[in-house]
Design a protein around this motif. Structure first.
Motif, PDB file in Angstrom:
ATOM      1  N   ARG A   4      19.059  10.086 -14.396  1.00 43.27           N
ATOM      2  CA  ARG A   4      18.536   9.671 -15.690  1.00 43.27           C
ATOM      3  C   ARG A   4      19.430  10.175 -16.807  1.00 43.27           C
ATOM      4  O   ARG A   4      19.254  11.279 -17.312  1.00 43.27           O
ATOM      5  CB  ARG A   4      17.113  10.193 -15.866  1.00 43.27           C
ATOM      6  N   GLY A   7      17.390   9.914 -20.462  1.00 45.90           N
ATOM      7  CA  GLY A   7      16.057  10.477 -20.612  1.00 45.90           C
ATOM      8  C   GLY A   7      14.979   9.455 -20.304  1.00 45.90           C
ATOM      9  O   GLY A   7      15.178   8.543 -19.501  1.00 45.90           O
ATOM     10  N   TYR A   8      13.823   9.578 -20.967  1.00 46.28           N
ATOM     11  CA  TYR A   8      12.651   8.771 -20.663  1.00 46.28           C
ATOM     12  C   TYR A   8      12.042   8.216 -21.937  1.00 46.28           C
ATOM     13  O   TYR A   8      12.031   8.889 -22.980  1.00 46.28           O
ATOM     14  CB  TYR A   8      11.603   9.614 -19.937  1.00 46.28           C
ATOM     15  N   THR A   9      11.516   7.003 -21.857  1.00 45.18           N
ATOM     16  CA  THR A   9      10.828   6.418 -22.999  1.00 45.18           C
ATOM     17  C   THR A   9       9.370   6.857 -22.991  1.00 45.18           C
ATOM     18  O   THR A   9       8.815   7.218 -21.951  1.00 45.18           O
ATOM     19  CB  THR A   9      10.907   4.885 -22.948  1.00 45.18           C
ATOM     20  N   THR A  12       6.478   6.949 -19.995  1.00 42.58           N
ATOM     21  CA  THR A  12       7.106   7.013 -18.682  1.00 42.58           C
ATOM     22  C   THR A  12       6.905   8.385 -18.057  1.00 42.58           C
ATOM     23  O   THR A  12       7.180   9.399 -18.706  1.00 42.58           O
ATOM     24  CB  THR A  12       8.620   6.734 -18.789  1.00 42.58           C
ATOM     25  N   CYS A  14       7.871  11.680 -16.430  1.00 45.40           N
ATOM     26  CA  CYS A  14       9.188  12.273 -16.628  1.00 45.40           C
ATOM     27  C   CYS A  14       9.416  13.584 -15.878  1.00 45.40           C
ATOM     28  O   CYS A  14      10.562  14.054 -15.792  1.00 45.40           O
ATOM     29  CB  CYS A  14       9.444  12.502 -18.116  1.00 45.40           C
ATOM     30  N   TRP A  15       8.369  14.178 -15.325  1.00 38.38           N
ATOM     31  CA  TRP A  15       8.541  15.512 -14.732  1.00 38.38           C
ATOM     32  C   TRP A  15       7.401  15.796 -13.772  1.00 38.38           C
ATOM     33  O   TRP A  15       6.294  15.265 -13.925  1.00 38.38           O
ATOM     34  CB  TRP A  15       8.561  16.574 -15.830  1.00 38.38           C
ATOM     35  N   ASN A  80       6.048  11.335 -20.646  1.00 40.29           N
ATOM     36  CA  ASN A  80       6.731  11.467 -21.930  1.00 40.29           C
ATOM     37  C   ASN A  80       5.877  10.878 -23.055  1.00 40.29           C
ATOM     38  O   ASN A  80       5.334   9.779 -22.923  1.00 40.29           O
ATOM     39  CB  ASN A  80       8.078  10.729 -21.861  1.00 40.29           C
ATOM     40  N   TRP A 125       4.359  15.485 -22.125  1.00 43.32           N
ATOM     41  CA  TRP A 125       5.611  16.171 -22.453  1.00 43.32           C
ATOM     42  C   TRP A 125       6.281  15.496 -23.646  1.00 43.32           C
ATOM     43  O   TRP A 125       6.696  14.339 -23.577  1.00 43.32           O
ATOM     44  CB  TRP A 125       6.569  16.161 -21.260  1.00 43.32           C
ATOM     45  N   PRO A 127       9.492  15.806 -25.486  1.00 43.18           N
ATOM     46  CA  PRO A 127      10.739  16.489 -25.155  1.00 43.18           C
ATOM     47  C   PRO A 127      11.443  17.083 -26.359  1.00 43.18           C
ATOM     48  O   PRO A 127      11.419  16.533 -27.465  1.00 43.18           O
ATOM     49  CB  PRO A 127      11.591  15.372 -24.530  1.00 43.18           C
ATOM     50  N   ALA A 131      14.533  16.780 -21.187  1.00 43.46           N
ATOM     51  CA  ALA A 131      13.865  15.483 -21.098  1.00 43.46           C
ATOM     52  C   ALA A 131      12.987  15.370 -19.863  1.00 43.46           C
ATOM     53  O   ALA A 131      11.973  14.671 -19.885  1.00 43.46           O
ATOM     54  CB  ALA A 131      14.899  14.360 -21.097  1.00 43.46           C
ATOM     55  N   GLY A 132      13.392  16.037 -18.760  1.00 41.15           N
ATOM     56  CA  GLY A 132      12.638  15.924 -17.520  1.00 41.15           C
ATOM     57  C   GLY A 132      13.563  15.912 -16.323  1.00 41.15           C
ATOM     58  O   GLY A 132      14.688  16.419 -16.385  1.00 41.15           O
TER      59      GLY A 132
END
Length: 258
Positions: A4, A7-9, A12, A14-15, A80, A125, A127, A131-132
């Motif tokens: 990734r 990162g993440y939108t 989404t 993420c972790w 996220n 999260w 960020p 980000a994750g």
């Protein structure tokens, strides 16, 4: 999907991380199962699981307060969000509850936790620099999530409203399974629990080359199987219990979502 880079939108997953009463035991078990290594990032409090040098998940010890409250060992999923405080308020307006107010982790980001109307907990999260997970949807990395709940129909509107997810029943599933899509791709599912559970929970799936071989490694390392391998349209999965008591899932797939 693999690494990734961007990162993440918002909305989404993420972790993922594991809370356990035995950090060293968990490190040994998941090292044997997935080839993961662990790196301490907060002294005595938090570790990163890594696979081939990439961060794929986290690990923390059950603290005294959690033990006193009877919190079991468990994997958790984070989603996220742009604004953790606003998302908590949205969750409450949708009939959920706040289980952890927004808490800033300096130099990393802000986390919070909410429970859906049935009691299933999701971590949020917002960020900062972190980000994750650096790698997902690969062998040795996190690949899927399912919400186990006794009331999928009741849970679905909460998550659609909170994260903008699209939830749809799988044809022929008889109400036992719903798919979750976000931004046009499948990200998770909602499964009707087939056994009595105290409250709904998210199950975390990790990609493996071979489910049977993974279960053998798990058993050799002290884990046990609670759901034997089952076929799905893209492969096979199974559910196990690690030696510390946390549920985990392994997924052998020919088509990890990208």
């Amino acid at each position: 999907m693999g690494r990734r880079e961007q990162g993440y939108t918002p909305g989404t997953p993420c972790w993922i991380d594991l809370t356990t009463p035995d950090v060293e035991g968990a490190i040994a078990f998941y090292g044997a199962l997935h080839g993961w290594t662990a790196r301490e990032v907060m002294e005595g409090a938090y570790w990163y699981f890594e696979h081939d040098g990439a961060v794929v998940g986290g690990l923390s010890a059950l603290n005294d307060e959690q033990r006193a409250a009877g919190m079991p060992p468990a994997w958790s999923m984070y989603v996220n969000v742009e604004d953790a405080a606003a998302s908590v308020a949205s969750a409450e307006a949708l009939g959920g509850t706040s289980t952890l107010p927004p808490m800033e982790i300096p130099g990393i980001g802000t986390m919070a936790a909410v429970a859906d109307p049935q009691g299933g907990v999701t971590l949020l999260w917002q960020p900062g620099p972190f980000a994750g997970a650096e790698v997902v949807n690969e062998v040795g990395a996190w690949a899927w999530d399912d919400l186990q709940t006794t009331d999928p129909e009741g849970a679905a509107p909460f998550y659609e409203g909170l994260f903008g997810w699209s939830v749809a029943e799988i044809p022929g599933a008889g109400g036992a399974y719903m798919s979750i899509a976000h931004e046009g791709r499948g990200i998770a599912g909602i499964m009707r629990a087939t056994r009595d559970i105290q409250q709904p929970y998210w199950t975390v799936y990790i990609g493996v080359d071979d489910v049977d071989a993974a279960l053998k490694r798990s058993t050799d390392a002290g884990g046990r199987v609670i759901v034997e391998p089952m076929a799905v349209p893209t492969g096979r999965f199974a559910v196990g219990l690690d030696p510390q008591g946390a549920v985990f899932c392994v997924l052998e797939s020919s088509a990890y979502d990208d």
